[in-house]
Design a protein around this motif. Structure first.
Motif, PDB file in Angstrom:
ATOM      1  N   LEU A 173       0.806  -1.230   0.000  1.00 32.64           N
ATOM      2  CA  LEU A 173       0.000   0.000   0.000  1.00 32.64           C
ATOM      3  C   LEU A 173       0.826   1.261   0.000  1.00 32.64           C
ATOM      4  N   THR A 174       2.044   1.163   0.518  1.00 31.36           N
ATOM      5  CA  THR A 174       2.830   2.385   0.668  1.00 31.36           C
ATOM      6  C   THR A 174       3.807   2.557  -0.491  1.00 31.36           C
ATOM      7  N   GLY A 175       3.809   1.621  -1.427  1.00 32.69           N
ATOM      8  CA  GLY A 175       4.652   1.769  -2.605  1.00 32.69           C
ATOM      9  C   GLY A 175       4.098   2.858  -3.509  1.00 32.69           C
ATOM     10  N   SER A 176       4.970   3.409  -4.361  1.00 33.00           N
ATOM     11  CA  SER A 176       4.483   4.498  -5.223  1.00 33.00           C
ATOM     12  C   SER A 176       4.842   4.242  -6.681  1.00 33.00           C
ATOM     13  N   PHE A 177       4.877   2.976  -7.067  1.00 29.47           N
ATOM     14  CA  PHE A 177       5.185   2.617  -8.453  1.00 29.47           C
ATOM     15  C   PHE A 177       3.925   1.967  -9.016  1.00 29.47           C
ATOM     16  N   ARG A 178       3.176   2.737  -9.819  1.00 29.45           N
ATOM     17  CA  ARG A 178       1.870   2.250 -10.263  1.00 29.45           C
ATOM     18  C   ARG A 178       1.517   2.744 -11.655  1.00 29.45           C
ATOM     19  N   LEU A 179       0.603   2.016 -12.283  1.00 31.22           N
ATOM     20  CA  LEU A 179       0.029   2.426 -13.558  1.00 31.22           C
ATOM     21  C   LEU A 179      -1.482   2.601 -13.352  1.00 31.22           C
ATOM     22  N   TYR A 180      -2.017   3.699 -13.846  1.00 31.61           N
ATOM     23  CA  TYR A 180      -3.449   3.980 -13.711  1.00 31.61           C
ATOM     24  C   TYR A 180      -4.052   4.318 -15.074  1.00 31.61           C
ATOM     25  N   LYS A 181      -5.311   3.955 -15.271  1.00 35.94           N
ATOM     26  CA  LYS A 181      -6.051   4.595 -16.364  1.00 35.94           C
ATOM     27  C   LYS A 181      -6.177   6.065 -15.967  1.00 35.94           C
ATOM     28  N   LYS A 182      -6.026   6.943 -16.928  1.00 34.90           N
ATOM     29  CA  LYS A 182      -6.019   8.376 -16.607  1.00 34.90           C
ATOM     30  C   LYS A 182      -7.300   8.823 -15.897  1.00 34.90           C
ATOM     31  N   SER A 183      -8.430   8.351 -16.400  1.00 31.11           N
ATOM     32  CA  SER A 183      -9.718   8.750 -15.804  1.00 31.11           C
ATOM     33  C   SER A 183      -9.820   8.284 -14.350  1.00 31.11           C
ATOM     34  N   VAL A 184      -9.238   7.119 -14.069  1.00 29.31           N
ATOM     35  CA  VAL A 184      -9.260   6.548 -12.718  1.00 29.31           C
ATOM     36  C   VAL A 184      -8.374   7.368 -11.786  1.00 29.31           C
ATOM     37  N   LEU A 185      -7.181   7.709 -12.279  1.00 27.28           N
ATOM     38  CA  LEU A 185      -6.265   8.508 -11.458  1.00 27.28           C
ATOM     39  C   LEU A 185      -6.868   9.871 -11.131  1.00 27.28           C
ATOM     40  N   GLU A 186      -7.522  10.483 -12.110  1.00 29.36           N
ATOM     41  CA  GLU A 186      -8.166  11.789 -11.864  1.00 29.36           C
ATOM     42  C   GLU A 186      -9.201  11.674 -10.745  1.00 29.36           C
ATOM     43  N   ARG A 187     -10.007  10.627 -10.813  1.00 28.80           N
ATOM     44  CA  ARG A 187     -11.043  10.421  -9.788  1.00 28.80           C
ATOM     45  C   ARG A 187     -10.421  10.194  -8.413  1.00 28.80           C
ATOM     46  N   LEU A 188      -9.373   9.383  -8.366  1.00 31.53           N
ATOM     47  CA  LEU A 188      -8.732   9.061  -7.081  1.00 31.53           C
ATOM     48  C   LEU A 188      -8.060  10.282  -6.467  1.00 31.53           C
ATOM     49  N   VAL A 189      -7.323  11.023  -7.291  1.00 35.37           N
ATOM     50  CA  VAL A 189      -6.604  12.187  -6.766  1.00 35.37           C
ATOM     51  C   VAL A 189      -7.590  13.215  -6.206  1.00 35.37           C
ATOM     52  N   GLN A 190      -8.715  13.380  -6.913  1.00 28.83           N
ATOM     53  CA  GLN A 190      -9.727  14.334  -6.424  1.00 28.83           C
ATOM     54  C   GLN A 190     -10.309  13.920  -5.078  1.00 28.83           C
ATOM     55  N   SER A 191     -10.363  12.605  -4.822  1.00 29.75           N
ATOM     56  CA  SER A 191     -11.014  12.136  -3.590  1.00 29.75           C
ATOM     57  C   SER A 191     -10.045  12.014  -2.415  1.00 29.75           C
ATOM     58  N   GLU A 202      -3.671   5.900   0.596  1.00 34.70           N
ATOM     59  CA  GLU A 202      -5.060   6.327   0.446  1.00 34.70           C
ATOM     60  C   GLU A 202      -5.567   6.087  -0.982  1.00 34.70           C
ATOM     61  N   MET A 203      -4.672   6.244  -1.963  1.00 38.11           N
ATOM     62  CA  MET A 203      -5.072   6.012  -3.359  1.00 38.11           C
ATOM     63  C   MET A 203      -5.624   4.595  -3.546  1.00 38.11           C
ATOM     64  N   ILE A 204      -4.939   3.619  -2.937  1.00 35.60           N
ATOM     65  CA  ILE A 204      -5.382   2.223  -3.067  1.00 35.60           C
ATOM     66  C   ILE A 204      -6.677   1.974  -2.285  1.00 35.60           C
ATOM     67  N   ILE A 205      -6.773   2.579  -1.105  1.00 35.16           N
ATOM     68  CA  ILE A 205      -7.998   2.417  -0.292  1.00 35.16           C
ATOM     69  C   ILE A 205      -9.205   2.990  -1.052  1.00 35.16           C
ATOM     70  N   ARG A 206      -9.007   4.170  -1.638  1.00 32.21           N
ATOM     71  CA  ARG A 206     -10.102   4.796  -2.407  1.00 32.21           C
ATOM     72  C   ARG A 206     -10.442   3.959  -3.642  1.00 32.21           C
ATOM     73  N   ALA A 207      -9.410   3.393  -4.276  1.00 32.51           N
ATOM     74  CA  ALA A 207      -9.649   2.558  -5.457  1.00 32.51           C
ATOM     75  C   ALA A 207     -10.574   1.407  -5.097  1.00 32.51           C
ATOM     76  N   ARG A 208     -10.333   0.811  -3.946  1.00 29.48           N
ATOM     77  CA  ARG A 208     -11.184  -0.297  -3.503  1.00 29.48           C
ATOM     78  C   ARG A 208     -12.604   0.217  -3.191  1.00 29.48           C
ATOM     79  N   GLN A 209     -12.642   1.393  -2.568  1.00 27.93           N
ATOM     80  CA  GLN A 209     -13.924   2.002  -2.195  1.00 27.93           C
ATOM     81  C   GLN A 209     -14.797   2.248  -3.435  1.00 27.93           C
TER      82      GLN A 209
END
Length: 250
Positions: A173-191, A202-209
């Motif tokens: 969870l604390t790693g920072s090496f990831r690939l995202y669909k752009k639309s998904v990353l936008e949604r996660l960063v906003q939340s 938190e990015m991963i927790i929100r992704a699951r949410q």
């Protein structure tokens, strides 16, 4: 912003990968990491761009970035510097505004993340049209090199605690090496509300949410080659505080 081909994971020619590199005092590392990204992305036949977000490094990182732009071209290396250190989350938002790819790769510029894993992330994403592909140090042949026992213990402990409290559906969870669909990353960063070290978790927790699908690729993480590590006691305190907040709110 290009939105029309965001969910189209199937056609190679339409997939472009924007690699975000937030930097602070990385002048020694930057030429090496950029060279490795270009090498592995070119060899694997993927269309890509590298977006360097330098937060006012006093060591001349931006000058090095400008030289690299001359070598590789302005279509490959995009510079989006900022006046001062403003945190990872905002660096991603800033970088994303300039991203023309429909997929975004985030990684550290300090050589702790090896670009050879990016093509593996891309293959994994295609397998199941994952929304997020996360590098993991804790599964398969993933691992950590160059950390002392205390640092490994803190990382493992943080991960274990988070798994226990939040059941996030990802092993690292604390790693920072990831690939995202752009639309998904936008949604996660906003939340996301966290800053710094906790932001990745938190990015991963929100992704699951939000029911986004998460794939994982084992990676080897190598501690910083040059420069100072950025994890200290205050960050561990921030982590625990944020963990409890997320536990209460997700």
């Amino acid at each position: 912003m290009e939105k029309e081909n965001i969910d189209d994971g199937g056609h190679d020619e339409e997939n472009k990968f924007s690699i975000l590199l937030p930097t602070y005092n990385e002048r020694e590392n930057l030429p090496i990491i950029v060279w490795l990204i270009v090498k592995y992305m070119t060899e694997s036949g993927n269309v890509f761009e590298i977006i360097i977000i330098d937060d006012g490094s006093p060591d001349g990182t931006l000058d090095v970035a400008k030289q690299l732009q001359k070598i590789y071209g302005e279509d490959k290396i995009i510079l989006r510097p900022r006046e001062k250190k403003l945190g990872l989350g905002t660096a991603y938002i800033h970088g994303m505004k300039s991203a023309s790819g429909n997929f975004i790769v985030i990684m550290d510029a300090d050589l702790s993340h090896h670009p050879k894993f990016i093509p593996q992330f891309i293959s994994k994403q295609k397998e199941n049209d994952y929304d997020v592909v996360s590098g993991t140090r804790y599964v398969g042949d993933g691992g950590v090199y160059g950390w002392d026992f205390k640092r490994k213990l803190v990382s493992r402990g943080a991960n274990f605690l988070t798994q226990l409290l939040l059941r996030p559906g990802a092993s690292d969870l604390t790693g920072s090496f990831r690939l995202y669909k752009k639309s998904v990353l936008e949604r996660l960063v906003q939340s996301c509300v966290s800053k710094g070290y906790v932001f990745q978790m938190e990015m991963i927790i929100r992704a699951r949410q939000f029911d986004f699908s998460i794939g994982e690729v084992p990676i080897s993480f190598v501690d910083r080659v040059y420069g100072e590590s950025k994890l200290g006691g205050s960050e561990i305190f921030q982590f625990v505080k944020a963990l409890l907040y997320l536990f209460a709110t997700t």
